[in-house]
Design a protein around this motif. Sequence first.
Motif, PDB file in Angstrom:
ATOM      1  N   LEU A 191       8.009  -5.891  -0.177  1.00  0.00           N
ATOM      2  CA  LEU A 191       7.617  -7.151   0.436  1.00  0.00           C
ATOM      3  C   LEU A 191       8.886  -7.924   0.755  1.00  0.00           C
ATOM      4  O   LEU A 191       9.610  -8.343  -0.156  1.00  0.00           O
ATOM      5  CB  LEU A 191       6.714  -7.957  -0.505  1.00  0.00           C
ATOM      6  N   MET A 223       5.408 -14.682   1.197  1.00  0.00           N
ATOM      7  CA  MET A 223       5.318 -13.248   0.895  1.00  0.00           C
ATOM      8  C   MET A 223       5.403 -13.017  -0.610  1.00  0.00           C
ATOM      9  O   MET A 223       4.760 -12.115  -1.154  1.00  0.00           O
ATOM     10  CB  MET A 223       6.446 -12.521   1.624  1.00  0.00           C
ATOM     11  N   GLN A 272       4.097 -14.884  -2.732  1.00  0.00           N
ATOM     12  CA  GLN A 272       2.763 -15.164  -3.257  1.00  0.00           C
ATOM     13  C   GLN A 272       1.969 -13.882  -3.479  1.00  0.00           C
ATOM     14  O   GLN A 272       1.138 -13.811  -4.384  1.00  0.00           O
ATOM     15  CB  GLN A 272       1.993 -16.076  -2.304  1.00  0.00           C
ATOM     16  N   TRP A 273       2.210 -12.865  -2.649  1.00  0.00           N
ATOM     17  CA  TRP A 273       1.483 -11.606  -2.791  1.00  0.00           C
ATOM     18  C   TRP A 273       1.780 -10.944  -4.133  1.00  0.00           C
ATOM     19  O   TRP A 273       0.853 -10.554  -4.835  1.00  0.00           O
ATOM     20  CB  TRP A 273       1.855 -10.663  -1.654  1.00  0.00           C
ATOM     21  N   TYR A 307       0.334 -12.800  -6.955  1.00  0.00           N
ATOM     22  CA  TYR A 307      -1.112 -12.597  -7.026  1.00  0.00           C
ATOM     23  C   TYR A 307      -1.426 -11.250  -7.677  1.00  0.00           C
ATOM     24  O   TYR A 307      -2.306 -11.153  -8.546  1.00  0.00           O
ATOM     25  CB  TYR A 307      -1.730 -12.665  -5.632  1.00  0.00           C
ATOM     26  N   TRP A 356       9.352  -7.621  -4.325  1.00  0.00           N
ATOM     27  CA  TRP A 356       9.586  -8.691  -3.349  1.00  0.00           C
ATOM     28  C   TRP A 356      11.060  -9.041  -3.326  1.00  0.00           C
ATOM     29  O   TRP A 356      11.701  -9.200  -4.370  1.00  0.00           O
ATOM     30  CB  TRP A 356       8.800  -9.955  -3.712  1.00  0.00           C
ATOM     31  N   LYS A 399       3.515  -9.634   8.602  1.00  0.00           N
ATOM     32  CA  LYS A 399       2.686 -10.797   8.273  1.00  0.00           C
ATOM     33  C   LYS A 399       3.241 -12.002   9.029  1.00  0.00           C
ATOM     34  O   LYS A 399       4.353 -12.448   8.778  1.00  0.00           O
ATOM     35  CB  LYS A 399       2.682 -11.102   6.775  1.00  0.00           C
ATOM     36  N   VAL A 433      -4.720 -16.124   0.175  1.00  0.00           N
ATOM     37  CA  VAL A 433      -3.746 -15.064  -0.128  1.00  0.00           C
ATOM     38  C   VAL A 433      -4.473 -13.746  -0.386  1.00  0.00           C
ATOM     39  O   VAL A 433      -4.054 -12.684   0.103  1.00  0.00           O
ATOM     40  CB  VAL A 433      -2.896 -15.455  -1.358  1.00  0.00           C
ATOM     41  N   TRP A 434      -5.581 -13.794  -1.122  1.00  0.00           N
ATOM     42  CA  TRP A 434      -6.328 -12.568  -1.394  1.00  0.00           C
ATOM     43  C   TRP A 434      -6.819 -11.922  -0.097  1.00  0.00           C
ATOM     44  O   TRP A 434      -6.759 -10.693   0.060  1.00  0.00           O
ATOM     45  CB  TRP A 434      -7.516 -12.810  -2.323  1.00  0.00           C
ATOM     46  N   GLU A 479      -5.449 -12.088   2.848  1.00  0.00           N
ATOM     47  CA  GLU A 479      -4.298 -11.436   3.470  1.00  0.00           C
ATOM     48  C   GLU A 479      -4.051 -10.081   2.810  1.00  0.00           C
ATOM     49  O   GLU A 479      -3.839  -9.065   3.505  1.00  0.00           O
ATOM     50  CB  GLU A 479      -3.049 -12.314   3.327  1.00  0.00           C
ATOM     51  N   ILE A 480      -4.087 -10.058   1.478  1.00  0.00           N
ATOM     52  CA  ILE A 480      -3.847  -8.815   0.746  1.00  0.00           C
ATOM     53  C   ILE A 480      -4.961  -7.801   1.014  1.00  0.00           C
ATOM     54  O   ILE A 480      -4.699  -6.592   1.148  1.00  0.00           O
ATOM     55  CB  ILE A 480      -3.723  -9.110  -0.766  1.00  0.00           C
TER      56      ILE A 480
END
Length: 526
Positions: free
Chosen positions: A330, A336, A338-339, A342, A377, A455, A514-515, A517-518
């Motif tokens: 990432l 980013m 945040q992914w 999460y 990340w 993204k 965010v979820w 997006e994932i």
Amino acid sequence: INFNFWEVLTLFLSLCTLKVTIFSRKHENWPIGSIAPCMPKDGLTEREKKIKSVLKEMDQLVPNVTFTNVNTTTSAKNSVATILNHKDTYCIGDQLTVRLDMYDNLGNRKKYGGDFLRARIFSSTLKAGTSGRVEDFNNGTYLVNFTLFWEGNVALSVLLFHPSEGVSALWAARKKGYEKIVFTGMFANGTSAVFTECNFNVTTKAKVCEYLDHRDEEAFYCIKPDNVPCEAFIQLKSQNKPISYLSVLEKGLFDRYLIEIGMTPDSIVISFFLTDSKTLSNGKCKIGMRSPSPSGYVWQNQWNPAFCTLSNFKTTDQINACLKGKLIYLLGDSTMRQWIEYFIRTVRSLTYFNLHATGKVQTMVALDTARNIQIQWKKHGHPFIGSSEYTVKAHKYVSREIDSLEGNRDTVIVISLGQHFRPYPMDLFIRRVLNVRKAIERLFLRSPDTKVIIKEENTREMSIDPERFSDFHGYMQYLASKVLFQGLNVAVIDAWDMTTAYGTYDVHPPDHVVWNEINMFLNYIC
């Protein structure tokens, strides 16, 4: 004198390096803060030609207007939205068309376009929403087209973020320099630390440390501390500099931004019942698919692409099965990051691995050794804006990070650029994305099975300083990114459209966004 091939090549590269150094310091067209590559006969490299071409496209989208009185600028209060195809009921998949007629604060009809608008239909009860596509006729009239995706009632919102006069002022101000953000670099000097100013552009008679990437024509500079080598540069942080390229009159335009445009009296209440439940998607989501505008909609807080069908990874077992054996990189900003945060919070089998890096903005790694999963990340290279210090020893441009990866069918790279580029002239962002594209092309030559996902940046706070971070700047980068990545076999997560549909106004959207997006990401790689 006879030279062999390698001697000639070495001499050529040396001359290139020499030319860069001389021009960056001396030549009037290449001040400190720029790299002058070895030029072809027409004076422009292919990269510079492309940058110039994209900038020209962007310029054509922005009005070039002046004003002497705030009263002659666009007024949301006086402007009117009218539904053109009003019906009692609509079917899913139908279009809803709204005409906007813009007026100034004196009640006079606007004669040119360029207002920065955001249009959305939504249902708070159904937790549903989607964006509208705005068409500018450049005469004060706009058409907004909505695709009706769900069954139930909808409300309509059209917001005037910036009047066209404000858009023109922001675009002109963005071109004027790099000084809106100042960086403080820390240099290690034995057991003590020395601090100095750094930036893309440093005006000084003192010695300067140049951190140059000649291939990609990227440059960053620090004023050299006395008796400390340039190699001792270890940390960086930033802060806003009290500088503005807007006039006092122009600043007045942003005191009233983000105002809803009213409906005509016979259309104040918008309530439609959608009856046909036909599907609008075209099979499973796959890398390489192109998305329409709008790219999807929210229903019961879940994102649904308009161009493909999503599977919902509801359980940890499903997520683990998808990620098993994957090496995931990432690369980007804190949206980013945040992914991975999460993933660490919600997938208990993933363990955060502390790399013991200095500073608060650290590379993050999550591991599941039983399933051979690694998620990493890393922040993108300059500019990375934040008041917290971060190390520059693990600091690479995204193109160089991609070049360092071998790639294979189990390697996934997700890239997000944008938020940190908003305070700078647009050519900096375009150059960076071009270099990332070239790195992706090189990656696909050695490993065509590697999965790459872009993204896009998301919307952010309404109250943010518009000159530095307005969503107008983000939107222009969003449009440029679409052009620059076009034709590559990559997947796109349209976070701009998603956050617009959700109606979020936070640079770090909430977990449910965010979820989603994932979830889109998991569908692309599995």
